[in-house]
Design a protein around this motif. Structure first.
Motif, PDB file in Angstrom:
ATOM      1  N   GLY A  49      11.990  -3.172  -3.100  1.00 25.80           N
ATOM      2  CA  GLY A  49      10.711  -2.557  -2.778  1.00 25.80           C
ATOM      3  C   GLY A  49       9.673  -2.837  -3.839  1.00 25.80           C
ATOM      4  O   GLY A  49       9.935  -3.538  -4.826  1.00 25.80           O
ATOM      5  N   ILE A  50       8.472  -2.282  -3.594  1.00 25.58           N
ATOM      6  CA  ILE A  50       7.390  -2.396  -4.574  1.00 25.58           C
ATOM      7  C   ILE A  50       6.775  -1.008  -4.719  1.00 25.58           C
ATOM      8  O   ILE A  50       6.727  -0.245  -3.740  1.00 25.58           O
ATOM      9  CB  ILE A  50       6.361  -3.469  -4.146  1.00 25.58           C
ATOM     10  N   LEU A  51       6.366  -0.686  -5.931  1.00 29.66           N
ATOM     11  CA  LEU A  51       5.846   0.658  -6.203  1.00 29.66           C
ATOM     12  C   LEU A  51       4.609   0.495  -7.079  1.00 29.66           C
ATOM     13  O   LEU A  51       4.695  -0.088  -8.159  1.00 29.66           O
ATOM     14  CB  LEU A  51       6.933   1.440  -6.941  1.00 29.66           C
ATOM     15  N   THR A  52       3.464   0.945  -6.593  1.00 27.53           N
ATOM     16  CA  THR A  52       2.227   0.755  -7.351  1.00 27.53           C
ATOM     17  C   THR A  52       1.590   2.108  -7.674  1.00 27.53           C
ATOM     18  O   THR A  52       2.008   3.146  -7.164  1.00 27.53           O
ATOM     19  CB  THR A  52       1.213  -0.128  -6.592  1.00 27.53           C
ATOM     20  N   GLU A  53       0.545   2.047  -8.491  1.00 26.36           N
ATOM     21  CA  GLU A  53      -0.155   3.268  -8.895  1.00 26.36           C
ATOM     22  C   GLU A  53      -0.634   4.058  -7.669  1.00 26.36           C
ATOM     23  O   GLU A  53      -0.688   5.285  -7.692  1.00 26.36           O
ATOM     24  CB  GLU A  53      -1.318   2.919  -9.832  1.00 26.36           C
ATOM     25  N   ARG A  54      -0.959   3.341  -6.596  1.00 29.38           N
ATOM     26  CA  ARG A  54      -1.429   4.023  -5.381  1.00 29.38           C
ATOM     27  C   ARG A  54      -0.330   4.896  -4.791  1.00 29.38           C
ATOM     28  O   ARG A  54      -0.592   6.011  -4.327  1.00 29.38           O
ATOM     29  CB  ARG A  54      -1.898   2.985  -4.362  1.00 29.38           C
ATOM     30  N   ASP A  55       0.918   4.403  -4.804  1.00 32.82           N
ATOM     31  CA  ASP A  55       2.049   5.213  -4.295  1.00 32.82           C
ATOM     32  C   ASP A  55       2.222   6.469  -5.145  1.00 32.82           C
ATOM     33  O   ASP A  55       2.559   7.535  -4.630  1.00 32.82           O
ATOM     34  CB  ASP A  55       3.339   4.388  -4.335  1.00 32.82           C
ATOM     35  N   ILE A  56       2.016   6.302  -6.459  1.00 34.10           N
ATOM     36  CA  ILE A  56       2.195   7.445  -7.364  1.00 34.10           C
ATOM     37  C   ILE A  56       1.110   8.497  -7.098  1.00 34.10           C
ATOM     38  O   ILE A  56       1.403   9.693  -7.049  1.00 34.10           O
ATOM     39  CB  ILE A  56       2.210   6.973  -8.837  1.00 34.10           C
ATOM     40  N   MET A  76       8.895   4.061  -3.140  1.00 37.12           N
ATOM     41  CA  MET A  76       8.509   2.644  -2.991  1.00 37.12           C
ATOM     42  C   MET A  76       8.218   2.261  -1.543  1.00 37.12           C
ATOM     43  O   MET A  76       8.670   2.917  -0.601  1.00 37.12           O
ATOM     44  CB  MET A  76       9.633   1.739  -3.525  1.00 37.12           C
ATOM     45  N   THR A  77       7.480   1.165  -1.394  1.00 41.47           N
ATOM     46  CA  THR A  77       7.271   0.542  -0.080  1.00 41.47           C
ATOM     47  C   THR A  77       8.403  -0.465   0.110  1.00 41.47           C
ATOM     48  O   THR A  77       8.631  -1.327  -0.754  1.00 41.47           O
ATOM     49  CB  THR A  77       5.912  -0.187  -0.045  1.00 41.47           C
ATOM     50  N   ARG A  78       9.114  -0.330   1.256  1.00 37.99           N
ATOM     51  CA  ARG A  78      10.283  -1.203   1.467  1.00 37.99           C
ATOM     52  C   ARG A  78       9.940  -2.466   2.245  1.00 37.99           C
ATOM     53  O   ARG A  78      10.614  -3.491   2.101  1.00 37.99           O
ATOM     54  CB  ARG A  78      11.374  -0.446   2.233  1.00 37.99           C
ATOM     55  N   ASN A  79       8.923  -2.357   3.076  1.00 37.52           N
ATOM     56  CA  ASN A  79       8.573  -3.500   3.930  1.00 37.52           C
ATOM     57  C   ASN A  79       7.581  -4.393   3.171  1.00 37.52           C
ATOM     58  O   ASN A  79       6.374  -4.230   3.278  1.00 37.52           O
ATOM     59  CB  ASN A  79       7.973  -2.948   5.229  1.00 37.52           C
ATOM     60  N   ILE A  80       8.109  -5.317   2.387  1.00 36.74           N
ATOM     61  CA  ILE A  80       7.277  -6.052   1.428  1.00 36.74           C
ATOM     62  C   ILE A  80       6.825  -7.396   1.998  1.00 36.74           C
ATOM     63  O   ILE A  80       7.634  -8.142   2.565  1.00 36.74           O
ATOM     64  CB  ILE A  80       8.060  -6.356   0.133  1.00 36.74           C
ATOM     65  N   THR A  81       5.551  -7.696   1.808  1.00 41.26           N
ATOM     66  CA  THR A  81       5.046  -9.037   2.112  1.00 41.26           C
ATOM     67  C   THR A  81       5.203  -9.868   0.848  1.00 41.26           C
ATOM     68  O   THR A  81       4.806  -9.424  -0.236  1.00 41.26           O
ATOM     69  CB  THR A  81       3.558  -8.968   2.510  1.00 41.26           C
ATOM     70  N   THR A  82       5.785 -11.054   0.986  1.00 43.27           N
ATOM     71  CA  THR A  82       5.988 -11.905  -0.194  1.00 43.27           C
ATOM     72  C   THR A  82       5.347 -13.277   0.028  1.00 43.27           C
ATOM     73  O   THR A  82       5.035 -13.650   1.157  1.00 43.27           O
ATOM     74  CB  THR A  82       7.496 -12.112  -0.473  1.00 43.27           C
ATOM     75  N   GLY A  99      -3.298  -7.060   4.480  1.00 47.85           N
ATOM     76  CA  GLY A  99      -2.308  -5.998   4.228  1.00 47.85           C
ATOM     77  C   GLY A  99      -2.851  -4.858   3.392  1.00 47.85           C
ATOM     78  O   GLY A  99      -2.174  -3.852   3.210  1.00 47.85           O
ATOM     79  N   ARG A 100      -4.067  -5.015   2.848  1.00 51.64           N
ATOM     80  CA  ARG A 100      -4.695  -3.991   1.992  1.00 51.64           C
ATOM     81  C   ARG A 100      -3.831  -3.628   0.804  1.00 51.64           C
ATOM     82  O   ARG A 100      -3.577  -2.452   0.510  1.00 51.64           O
ATOM     83  CB  ARG A 100      -5.029  -2.719   2.790  1.00 51.64           C
ATOM     84  N   PHE A 101      -3.292  -4.635   0.116  1.00 57.33           N
ATOM     85  CA  PHE A 101      -2.573  -4.391  -1.137  1.00 57.33           C
ATOM     86  C   PHE A 101      -2.997  -5.447  -2.148  1.00 57.33           C
ATOM     87  O   PHE A 101      -3.656  -6.434  -1.799  1.00 57.33           O
ATOM     88  CB  PHE A 101      -1.048  -4.392  -0.925  1.00 57.33           C
ATOM     89  N   ARG A 102      -2.670  -5.185  -3.415  1.00 60.24           N
ATOM     90  CA  ARG A 102      -3.179  -6.024  -4.511  1.00 60.24           C
ATOM     91  C   ARG A 102      -2.090  -6.736  -5.296  1.00 60.24           C
ATOM     92  O   ARG A 102      -2.354  -7.279  -6.365  1.00 60.24           O
ATOM     93  CB  ARG A 102      -4.018  -5.149  -5.457  1.00 60.24           C
ATOM     94  N   HIS A 103      -0.857  -6.679  -4.770  1.00 60.02           N
ATOM     95  CA  HIS A 103       0.261  -7.323  -5.467  1.00 60.02           C
ATOM     96  C   HIS A 103       1.079  -8.133  -4.479  1.00 60.02           C
ATOM     97  O   HIS A 103       1.335  -7.659  -3.363  1.00 60.02           O
ATOM     98  CB  HIS A 103       1.162  -6.270  -6.118  1.00 60.02           C
ATOM     99  N   LEU A 104       1.500  -9.321  -4.910  1.00 60.37           N
ATOM    100  CA  LEU A 104       2.269 -10.190  -4.015  1.00 60.37           C
ATOM    101  C   LEU A 104       3.437 -10.806  -4.805  1.00 60.37           C
ATOM    102  O   LEU A 104       3.243 -11.733  -5.595  1.00 60.37           O
ATOM    103  CB  LEU A 104       1.326 -11.287  -3.493  1.00 60.37           C
ATOM    104  N   PRO A 105       4.654 -10.264  -4.596  1.00 57.24           N
ATOM    105  CA  PRO A 105       5.809 -10.864  -5.255  1.00 57.24           C
ATOM    106  C   PRO A 105       6.046 -12.275  -4.704  1.00 57.24           C
ATOM    107  O   PRO A 105       5.803 -12.537  -3.517  1.00 57.24           O
ATOM    108  CB  PRO A 105       6.972  -9.938  -4.871  1.00 57.24           C
ATOM    109  N   VAL A 106       6.520 -13.169  -5.563  1.00 56.79           N
ATOM    110  CA  VAL A 106       6.762 -14.565  -5.168  1.00 56.79           C
ATOM    111  C   VAL A 106       8.267 -14.810  -5.171  1.00 56.79           C
ATOM    112  O   VAL A 106       8.937 -14.582  -6.185  1.00 56.79           O
ATOM    113  CB  VAL A 106       6.068 -15.534  -6.153  1.00 56.79           C
TER     114      VAL A 106
END
Ligand code: AMP
Length: 144
Positions: A49-56, A76-82, A99-106
């Motif tokens: 998953g991914i966890l950002t300041e917005r989730d907190i 965390m968000t489990r449905n991750i766009t990569t 997707g209205r998010f600011r992080h993209l795992p590679v």
């Protein structure tokens, strides 16, 4: 330009936590590293998953101080766009905008190979545009 070019410059380091990490721990990591998000990895380093300041912020709004003792797995968000190293900067920007998010795992062949943020994308786009302007100026000066 591709995501691989950004990672070559910024490196492949990704701040991560285990699913059992508490939100208090995640918050301290975000603060000390001066970053906006972490990925959540299992013991085999697989992306959960991914966890950002917005989730907190959302979790604090919903649960108050109790949020600090909740775990990364709960928030965390489990449905991750990569992305992959071959994803272009333009494609990465579209994914983030849609997707209205600011992080993209590679992911490279399924393994975590880095992360790009909206800041990295904007920096790359500005660099690209400056290079284009410089080459156009050089062309015009040469033609004059
Ligand atoms: P951000 O704008 O990156 O702080 O994230 C906003 C929301 O989207 C939060 O709920 C994040 O967990 C989630 N999020 C961030 N990055 C991604 C991603 N690559 N795929 C799916 N969700 C994400």
């Amino acid at each position: 330009m591709t995501v691989a070019a950004i990672l070559k410059h910024k490196g492949r380091d990704v701040a991560s936590v285990r699913p059992t990490a508490t939100i208090a721990e995640v918050t301290r990591l975000l603060s000390s590293r001066r970053i906006g998000g972490v990925v959540v990895l299992d013991a085999a380093e697989q992306l959960l998953g991914i966890l950002t300041e917005r989730d907190i912020v959302h979790t604090l709004a919903a649960h108050g101080a109790l949020a600090l003792d909740m775990t990364a797995a709960q928030v965390m968000t489990r449905n991750i766009t990569t992305a992959t190293p071959h994803t272009t900067v333009h494609q990465a920007m579209s994914l983030m905008t849609e997707g209205r998010f600011r992080h993209l795992p590679v992911l490279d062949k399924g393994r975590l190979a880095g992360i790009v943020s909206i800041g990295d994308i904007v920096k790359a786009r500005i660099g690209q545009q400056e290079a284009e302007v410089d080459s156009l100026k050089a062309y015009v000066a040469g033609a004059a």
